[in-house]
Scaffold this motif. Structure first.
Motif: not given
Lengths: 507, 305
Positions: A98-100, A141-142, A149-151
């Protein structure tokens, strides 16, 4: 984000038992408003248990959680969130497909029945403008790097208006630069009294650089706390492990001749979705040498190790092992004397439900003395060999007949290392050998690796832990985007330069 | 001769719609179920059960549309049963699916024995080809309302999966059960709902078979369409709109044999009839490689983990 300082969090006299085991015993802990607090301790010291008690995953048997001096009951993580406490986990909880934007939206407590994506987007864009770091909302996200990702994980917690953030080893998958950036921003937010941070970490360097206060747990008990500025790293380390001495420098023998053992030329490998992730890699490893491959995970290291372990086929390139072409058949592997300790060995090279002795014999169950005449397995011979290895490698508990999956992570690691080193080894491939291990187990594994090197084994060490690479290896190479982009001798290596190459930002 | 080939093309297109409609419903049902993280192989049984129910209700009530509704409800019940069984620990959805397939077909044969002979009222078709004088075109444009409903369902389903809270929850459950639980979402309930709704669609697909085309109730009615839907969904990359095109493609392939026969080409008739199965096999072989995982596949599916 609402105004006003984050609440003061206190845990008083927390005791948590799991059956006969006492995981936490009468632990006191205080996170003051706007503080950057580091919680330290070895694996199994009770850090996670304490944090889970605060988050409401566990319910302490004794003791209280107080917010601004008022006792509160936190029954589950949802409750914690209503009190403004959020947690960022070591493993990402984002959904890669999925997107951010979608990931941030789904975490909201109340979703509209029909989602107005334009409005969501403009709201989050506005929110992000007030944040110290930005992430593209439309990105999947991938496709993001680990630091990004951590952000997103942190932004997710902040978007929920949480004022106390608990971070569980947030930097273990980040490069030094990424870690510095993320922690620096969080530090600035604590200084502005917008946030309180409780961070669990193993990296004492980060503690010294960012934390106000330190609390140390050992075996479920409070050992001490103090201001980070007043404690030396060696003092903290001593508090963590007790009287034990910290990392010993390892004895190294120097070999004069340089015999190439493993030669990789122009290796190309595709990953599970058919993308080329190792893209023309050249590397030679000599006798009695440890070569450390540094790099952020996801730059092709896993696939490279899988090729060398025989679990994946390279698309192109030549691999020569002791001057012979590499063929990962059982027979050839024995002749090559090339063995492998991959990451997550329980999943990757063990059969969890088979016994320790069976798993220990995977390399040699079909040869004398384990197989009479080459076909009839002698269980007593298997057990005899297993006992020998269990004793030599200090595998606990020392029972060869229990399923290997009942062993702790460190002991599985020891068992697989024992198996792979049990015969004569010319080449050893190792990936993240110390991931999730406590200090003592880590030291033992590392000593075994260096000992193998001193016996003349050529070692390829792939690790996400830069400190581990610099400590163990003779040469360090940096892997980025499927290629080796930098090489240096490990003594005297410059961390900053390595870090820049890890992110591909070197000019 | 040229007109003959045009005739084949038109017949294939008409057949694509006529034969593709049940594929459309079953694959949309399977798509929704898989989006929530489970595979329902039982849809083959659901299809047959839907066909039987639809036929029986239509016969007794005289209203084929009531038959369609009841077929959907029967499918819904089978879907709910499947997902309820799967929500127990250590129960594998594939194994339950096979059991449900046998259960559904067995039950339909058992209950459907009296309905093999009598003739039920048929679903009406809409004559979109009234303007044309060409008989082939007229025949091809005889379209059943269910096909149009199917298109609407595909569009709405695709829209809902991205634009509604419900759709987002289904996708989260399908992508990561852990993440869903961390968000406080009831994973099992979401999957039960999705599988039941998927079963509803598959049941309607079944009623199309018995009430419109081929318009009878017999035991060999579905001939594996429920199972082929799994391959269709993979080929459609789990996108409802793509399910529409893929269903038409399969329908067209199935219509190839009869269409060629209509212009006098009878050689290899059985080979042509086997084309949908061959295509299914080909999709499975091409997409299932030991070295790659599928792009777009929901992460929780047992076949992709």
């Amino acid at each position: 984000m609402n105004d006003g300082a984050p609440p003061d969090l206190q845990a008083l006299g927390i005791t948590k038992r799991f059956g006969p085991l006492t995981a936490l015993k009468d632990v006191d802990f205080r996170l003051q408003s706007g503080q950057f607090h580091a919680l330290l301790g070895e694996n199994g010291a009770g850090k996670s248990t304490l944090v889970k008690c605060i988050m409401g995953y566990y319910h302490p048997d004794e003791g209280n959680i107080l917010l601004d001096q008022q006792p509160v009951t936190i029954r589950n993580p949802r409750d914690a969130q209503t009190f403004g406490i959020g947690m960022v986990y070591q493993q990402f909880t984002l959904i890669p497909n999925m997107t951010v934007l979608e990931n941030l939206a789904i975490s909201k407590a109340k979703l509209n029945l029909i989602i107005n994506w334009q409005e969501e987007e403009s709201q989050l864009t506005q929110f992000m403008e007030k944040m110290p770091f930005k992430v593209p909302l439309s990105a999947r996200v991938g496709s993001l790097a680990a630091g990004e990702k951590q952000k997103v994980e942190i932004l997710k917690q902040l978007a929920l208006q949480n004022r106390i953030l608990i971070l569980d080893e947030p930097t273990s998958v980040l490069t030094p630069q990424e870690a510095k950036e993320v922690l620096g921003h969080l530090r600035a937010m604590t200084l502005a009294r917008q946030l309180s941070i409780l961070i669990i970490t193993h990296k004492l360097r980060e503690v010294a650089a960012f934390a106000d206060e330190v609390t140390v747990l050992r075996k479920g008990q409070f050992v001490g706390s103090g201001l980070a500025s007043e404690l030396k790293i060696s003092q903290i380390a001593e508090m963590m492990v007790g009287s034990e001495v910290t990392a010993k420098p390892k004895q190294r023998t120097v070999l004069s001749k340089k015999v190439p053992k493993l030669v990789l030329q122009d290796i190309r490998v595709k990953d599970d979705i058919g993308v080329e992730v190792v893209r023309g890699l050249h590397l030679t490893i000599h006798e009695g040498e440890i070569v450390g491959v540094a790099g952020v995970s996801g730059n092709g290291q896993r696939e490279l190790v899988e090729v060398l372990a025989g679990q994946r086929q390279a698309v192109a390139g030549t691999i020569r092992v002791q001057d012979q072409p590499f063929q990962p058949t059982r027979e050839k592997i024995m002749r090559h004397k090339m063995f492998c300790l991959p990451e997550e060995p329980l999943q990757n090279t063990c059969v969890g439900r088979m016994t320790v002795s069976e798993n220990l014999a995977f390399r040699n169950f079909d040869v004398v003395p384990h197989a009479i005449g080459g076909w009839l397995i002698s269980r007593s011979a298997l057990r005899r060999s297993a006992f020998g290895l269990i004793e030599r490698y200090n595998i606990k508990p020392p029972h060869p007949d229990i399923p290997i999956q009942s062993l702790s992570g460190g002991n599985v690691q020891r068992a697989v290392l024992a198996r792979e080193l049990s015969a004569e080894v010319e080449i050893l491939i190792i990936a993240n050998p110390c991931f999730g291990l406590d200090f003592l187990a880590m030291e033992e594994i590392r000593l075994q690796i260096v000992a193998a090197r001193n016996r003349g084994t050529a070692v390829l060490l792939v690790s996400e832990d830069l400190d581990e690479i610099l400590e163990l290896s003779d040469r360090t190479v940096v892997m980025f985007n499927g290629r080796l982009v930098y090489e240096t001798t490990s003594p005297g290596a410059d961390l900053a330069i390595i870090g820049r190459h890890m992110t591909g930002h070197a000019t | 001769m040229e007109a003959g080939w045009w005739g084949v093309l038109i017949a294939v297109l008409g057949g694509a719609i006529r034969i593709g409609t049940p594929f459309l419903f079953v694959s949309l049902g399977e798509c929704l179920t898989e989006k929530s993280g489970r595979i329902n192989l039982g849809l083959e049984g659901t299809l047959v059960m839907g066909a039987m129910t639809g036929y029986a209700v239509s016969l007794h009530s005289g209203s084929p549309w009531l038959g369609v509704l009841c077929a959907g409800l029967a499918g819904m019940a089978l879907g709910a049963l499947h997902s309820w069984l799967c929500s127990f620990q250590r129960v594998n959805d594939i194994a339950v699916g096979i059991a449900m397939m046998l259960f559904g077909t067995g039950l339909a044969f058992f209950l459907g024995k009296p309905y093999i002979q009598p003739s039920a009222p048929r679903l009406p078709s809409i004559d979109l080809g009234a303007w044309s004088d060409v008989p082939q075109l007229k025949a091809a444009l005889q379209i059943n309302a269910l096909f149009l409903i199917g298109i609407v369902v595909a569009i709405v389903l695709g829209w809902m999966l991205t634009n509604t809270a419900w759709g987002l929850k289904v996708r989260v459950a399908g992508e990561s059960a852990d993440a869903a639980r961390a968000l406080g979402l009831p994973v099992d309930r979401i999957r039960i709902m999705s599988t039941a709704q998927g079963g509803f669609l598959a049941g309607i697909g079944g009623s199309y078979l018995s009430l419109y085309y081929p318009f009878n109730w017999s035991e060999g009615l579905s001939s594996g369409q429920g199972l082929m839907a799994v391959a269709l969904v993979i080929f459609a990359r789990w996108q409802p709109m793509a399910c529409l095109w893929v269903s038409l493609l399969w329908g067209g392939a199935a219509a190839l044999g009869p269409s060629l026969q209509s212009v006098g080409i009878t050689g290899g008739y059985y080979i042509f009839n086997a084309i949908p199965y061959i295509m299914t096999l080909a999709v499975m072989i091409i997409t299932c490689s030991p070295r790659r995982t599928l792009v777009g596949a929901p992460h929780e599916l047992t076949v992709t983990r």
